[in-house]
Motif scaffolding. Structure first.
Motif, PDB file in Angstrom:
ATOM      1  N   GLU A 162       9.818   0.115  42.352  1.00 55.38           N
ATOM      2  CA  GLU A 162       9.381   0.063  40.965  1.00 55.38           C
ATOM      3  C   GLU A 162       9.142   1.466  40.426  1.00 55.38           C
ATOM      4  O   GLU A 162       9.538   1.795  39.316  1.00 55.38           O
ATOM      5  CB  GLU A 162       8.097  -0.758  40.842  1.00 55.38           C
ATOM      6  CG  GLU A 162       7.583  -0.829  39.408  1.00 55.38           C
ATOM      7  CD  GLU A 162       6.224  -1.477  39.308  1.00 55.38           C
ATOM      8  OE1 GLU A 162       5.757  -1.679  38.183  1.00 55.38           O
ATOM      9  OE2 GLU A 162       5.626  -1.786  40.353  1.00 55.38           O
ATOM     10  N   TYR A 163       8.532   2.319  41.249  1.00 52.51           N
ATOM     11  CA  TYR A 163       8.266   3.688  40.827  1.00 52.51           C
ATOM     12  C   TYR A 163       9.570   4.432  40.584  1.00 52.51           C
ATOM     13  O   TYR A 163       9.723   5.158  39.611  1.00 52.51           O
ATOM     14  CB  TYR A 163       7.431   4.420  41.872  1.00 52.51           C
ATOM     15  CG  TYR A 163       7.198   5.869  41.521  1.00 52.51           C
ATOM     16  CD1 TYR A 163       7.973   6.869  42.085  1.00 52.51           C
ATOM     17  CD2 TYR A 163       6.238   6.228  40.594  1.00 52.51           C
ATOM     18  CE1 TYR A 163       7.777   8.199  41.750  1.00 52.51           C
ATOM     19  CE2 TYR A 163       6.026   7.550  40.248  1.00 52.51           C
ATOM     20  CZ  TYR A 163       6.803   8.528  40.838  1.00 52.51           C
ATOM     21  OH  TYR A 163       6.620   9.832  40.500  1.00 52.51           O
ATOM     22  N   ASP A 164      10.552   4.255  41.465  1.00 52.88           N
ATOM     23  CA  ASP A 164      11.839   4.921  41.286  1.00 52.88           C
ATOM     24  C   ASP A 164      12.511   4.458  40.001  1.00 52.88           C
ATOM     25  O   ASP A 164      13.107   5.255  39.281  1.00 52.88           O
ATOM     26  CB  ASP A 164      12.744   4.654  42.488  1.00 52.88           C
ATOM     27  CG  ASP A 164      12.263   5.369  43.741  1.00 52.88           C
ATOM     28  OD1 ASP A 164      12.694   4.979  44.827  1.00 52.88           O
ATOM     29  OD2 ASP A 164      11.448   6.292  43.615  1.00 52.88           O
ATOM     30  N   ALA A 165      12.452   3.174  39.715  1.00 49.65           N
ATOM     31  CA  ALA A 165      13.043   2.648  38.486  1.00 49.65           C
ATOM     32  C   ALA A 165      12.330   3.226  37.271  1.00 49.65           C
ATOM     33  O   ALA A 165      12.966   3.592  36.275  1.00 49.65           O
ATOM     34  CB  ALA A 165      12.977   1.122  38.481  1.00 49.65           C
ATOM     35  N   ASP A 166      11.017   3.306  37.336  1.00 49.00           N
ATOM     36  CA  ASP A 166      10.260   3.902  36.245  1.00 49.00           C
ATOM     37  C   ASP A 166      10.656   5.360  36.049  1.00 49.00           C
ATOM     38  O   ASP A 166      10.875   5.815  34.928  1.00 49.00           O
ATOM     39  CB  ASP A 166       8.763   3.828  36.534  1.00 49.00           C
ATOM     40  CG  ASP A 166       8.163   2.460  36.213  1.00 49.00           C
ATOM     41  OD1 ASP A 166       8.890   1.611  35.662  1.00 49.00           O
ATOM     42  OD2 ASP A 166       6.973   2.265  36.519  1.00 49.00           O
ATOM     43  N   ALA A 167      10.736   6.109  37.138  1.00 49.05           N
ATOM     44  CA  ALA A 167      11.008   7.537  37.050  1.00 49.05           C
ATOM     45  C   ALA A 167      12.388   7.812  36.481  1.00 49.05           C
ATOM     46  O   ALA A 167      12.603   8.799  35.776  1.00 49.05           O
ATOM     47  CB  ALA A 167      10.871   8.180  38.428  1.00 49.05           C
ATOM     48  N   ALA A 168      13.337   6.936  36.764  1.00 50.71           N
ATOM     49  CA  ALA A 168      14.705   7.140  36.297  1.00 50.71           C
ATOM     50  C   ALA A 168      14.915   6.688  34.859  1.00 50.71           C
ATOM     51  O   ALA A 168      15.954   6.995  34.255  1.00 50.71           O
ATOM     52  CB  ALA A 168      15.674   6.391  37.208  1.00 50.71           C
ATOM     53  N   ARG A 169      13.954   5.993  34.294  1.00 49.48           N
ATOM     54  CA  ARG A 169      14.124   5.453  32.945  1.00 49.48           C
ATOM     55  C   ARG A 169      14.226   6.588  31.930  1.00 49.48           C
ATOM     56  O   ARG A 169      13.437   7.523  31.946  1.00 49.48           O
ATOM     57  CB  ARG A 169      12.958   4.537  32.581  1.00 49.48           C
ATOM     58  CG  ARG A 169      13.150   3.818  31.251  1.00 49.48           C
ATOM     59  CD  ARG A 169      12.026   2.861  30.976  1.00 49.48           C
ATOM     60  NE  ARG A 169      11.988   1.775  31.944  1.00 49.48           N
ATOM     61  CZ  ARG A 169      12.749   0.681  31.877  1.00 49.48           C
ATOM     62  NH1 ARG A 169      13.624   0.550  30.890  1.00 49.48           N
ATOM     63  NH2 ARG A 169      12.622  -0.256  32.786  1.00 49.48           N
ATOM     64  N   GLU A 170      15.197   6.490  31.038  1.00 49.25           N
ATOM     65  CA  GLU A 170      15.378   7.520  30.028  1.00 49.25           C
ATOM     66  C   GLU A 170      14.433   7.312  28.848  1.00 49.25           C
ATOM     67  O   GLU A 170      14.060   6.189  28.517  1.00 49.25           O
ATOM     68  CB  GLU A 170      16.828   7.542  29.535  1.00 49.25           C
ATOM     69  CG  GLU A 170      17.803   8.059  30.579  1.00 49.25           C
ATOM     70  CD  GLU A 170      19.182   8.323  30.010  1.00 49.25           C
ATOM     71  OE1 GLU A 170      19.479   7.851  28.886  1.00 49.25           O
ATOM     72  OE2 GLU A 170      19.961   9.019  30.687  1.00 49.25           O
ATOM     73  N   GLY A 185      15.661  15.203  18.828  1.00 48.79           N
ATOM     74  CA  GLY A 185      14.973  15.572  20.063  1.00 48.79           C
ATOM     75  C   GLY A 185      15.937  15.726  21.213  1.00 48.79           C
ATOM     76  O   GLY A 185      17.059  16.203  21.051  1.00 48.79           O
ATOM     77  N   ARG A 186      15.501  15.272  22.381  1.00 47.04           N
ATOM     78  CA  ARG A 186      16.356  15.352  23.565  1.00 47.04           C
ATOM     79  C   ARG A 186      16.073  14.172  24.477  1.00 47.04           C
ATOM     80  O   ARG A 186      15.021  13.531  24.385  1.00 47.04           O
ATOM     81  CB  ARG A 186      16.108  16.660  24.325  1.00 47.04           C
ATOM     82  CG  ARG A 186      14.718  16.773  24.946  1.00 47.04           C
ATOM     83  CD  ARG A 186      14.536  18.096  25.672  1.00 47.04           C
ATOM     84  NE  ARG A 186      13.219  18.215  26.277  1.00 47.04           N
ATOM     85  CZ  ARG A 186      12.929  17.795  27.517  1.00 47.04           C
ATOM     86  NH1 ARG A 186      13.862  17.219  28.261  1.00 47.04           N
ATOM     87  NH2 ARG A 186      11.708  17.944  28.008  1.00 47.04           N
ATOM     88  N   THR A 187      17.015  13.903  25.348  1.00 46.61           N
ATOM     89  CA  THR A 187      16.828  12.845  26.330  1.00 46.61           C
ATOM     90  C   THR A 187      16.179  13.421  27.581  1.00 46.61           C
ATOM     91  O   THR A 187      16.602  14.457  28.097  1.00 46.61           O
ATOM     92  CB  THR A 187      18.175  12.194  26.700  1.00 46.61           C
ATOM     93  OG1 THR A 187      18.737  11.603  25.523  1.00 46.61           O
ATOM     94  CG2 THR A 187      17.979  11.120  27.754  1.00 46.61           C
ATOM     95  N   ALA A 188      15.140  12.764  28.046  1.00 42.28           N
ATOM     96  CA  ALA A 188      14.479  13.125  29.300  1.00 42.28           C
ATOM     97  C   ALA A 188      14.373  11.855  30.143  1.00 42.28           C
ATOM     98  O   ALA A 188      14.846  10.786  29.752  1.00 42.28           O
ATOM     99  CB  ALA A 188      13.099  13.710  29.025  1.00 42.28           C
ATOM    100  N   THR A 189      13.767  11.969  31.303  1.00 34.16           N
ATOM    101  CA  THR A 189      13.430  10.795  32.099  1.00 34.16           C
ATOM    102  C   THR A 189      11.922  10.715  32.215  1.00 34.16           C
ATOM    103  O   THR A 189      11.210  11.715  32.060  1.00 34.16           O
ATOM    104  CB  THR A 189      14.033  10.864  33.509  1.00 34.16           C
ATOM    105  OG1 THR A 189      13.441  11.971  34.221  1.00 34.16           O
ATOM    106  CG2 THR A 189      15.552  11.024  33.454  1.00 34.16           C
ATOM    107  N   VAL A 190      11.445   9.526  32.484  1.00 31.44           N
ATOM    108  CA  VAL A 190      10.007   9.358  32.698  1.00 31.44           C
ATOM    109  C   VAL A 190       9.558  10.229  33.872  1.00 31.44           C
ATOM    110  O   VAL A 190       8.479  10.824  33.838  1.00 31.44           O
ATOM    111  CB  VAL A 190       9.674   7.872  32.939  1.00 31.44           C
ATOM    112  CG1 VAL A 190       8.247   7.704  33.439  1.00 31.44           C
ATOM    113  CG2 VAL A 190       9.876   7.074  31.650  1.00 31.44           C
ATOM    114  N   GLY A 191      10.394  10.337  34.897  1.00 30.05           N
ATOM    115  CA  GLY A 191      10.047  11.186  36.032  1.00 30.05           C
ATOM    116  C   GLY A 191       9.832  12.635  35.622  1.00 30.05           C
ATOM    117  O   GLY A 191       8.927  13.306  36.132  1.00 30.05           O
TER     118      GLY A 191
END
Length: 227
Positions: free
Chosen positions: A3-11, A55-61
């Motif tokens: 779940e954490y990995d999925a969260d971190a990868a979310r744009e 703006g710009r695209t980032a990831t939650v991570g």
């Protein structure tokens, strides 16, 4: 961990991020501005955050790494504003989950999580509003330029500061009716190529700042509050 990995990868579409900010909640804070807002409140000082493609695209991570660094430097809170954070509810929820995990690692006083939204609870689907579940406090309501206020951390008199957790009540309860002290409500930062203002300005403060800068030979080109 999955779940954490999925969260971190979310744009997430982001307008800006800065530490330390001391004008958007108590103490020294990391402030993150989500990009994109369909509310388009007249008089908004952050029109550059309206375009969802800006703006710009980032990831939650990536944002969580900024938060971790801020915590290591003594951050007392995280403020998420915009733009409109609820325009990206999945990313907001993931950010708040990760921010909560990171703040629990230390032994000192726990940092708080504050979110600004122009919405009220009955204006968006319950699933969207639930993205705020991890916030300790929320500032709700449109910015109304015709309803100025001296209440701290709010831009207009209709906006409400709502504690949502025990920590939020302890941290924000004493400030629900507190007003600003005399003096500037915004902080000015420049990186040599752009100047940014962080905070909730009083009526006329942006114009006074612009005139003050002009008096020193500094002229603003295309200030975002003019669109």
């Amino acid at each position: 961990m999955a779940e954490y990995d999925a969260d971190a990868a979310r744009e997430v579409r982001i307008a800006d991020g800065y530490y330390p900010v001391e004008t958007l909640g108590p103490g020294r804070r990391l402030a993150l501005w989500f990009q994109g807002c369909a509310l388009a409140c007249p008089g908004c000082m952050s029109r550059h955050t309206w375009d969802p493609a800006g703006g710009r695209t980032a990831t939650v991570g990536e944002l969580l790494r900024l938060w971790e660094t801020a915590l290591d430097r003594g951050a007392q809170g995280l403020t998420v504003s915009g733009g409109e954070p609820l325009a990206q509810p999945a990313a907001l929820a993931a950010l708040l989950r990760g921010a909560d995990r990171l703040r629990r690692r230390g032994d000192g006083p726990r940092a708080d999580l504050l979110v600004y939204t122009g919405h009220e609870p009955d204006e968006v689907p319950a699933g969207v509003w639930s993205a705020l579940t991890g916030a300790d406090a929320v500032v709700t309501g449109r910015f109304r330029v015709a309803e100025p206020t001296d209440l701290v951390w709010r831009g207009s008199a209709n906006q409400r500061l709502v504690p949502r957790t025990r920590l939020g009540t302890a941290r924000y309860g004493p400030h629900l009716t507190r007003t600003y002290s005399p003096g500037p409500r915004v902080t000015l930062r420049t990186d040599g190529t752009a100047t940014r203002l962080y905070g909730v300005p009083a009526r006329g403060e942006l114009r006074r700042l612009e005139l003050g800068l002009a008096a020193t030979g500094v002229r603003l080109r295309g200030p975002s509050w003019r669109g």
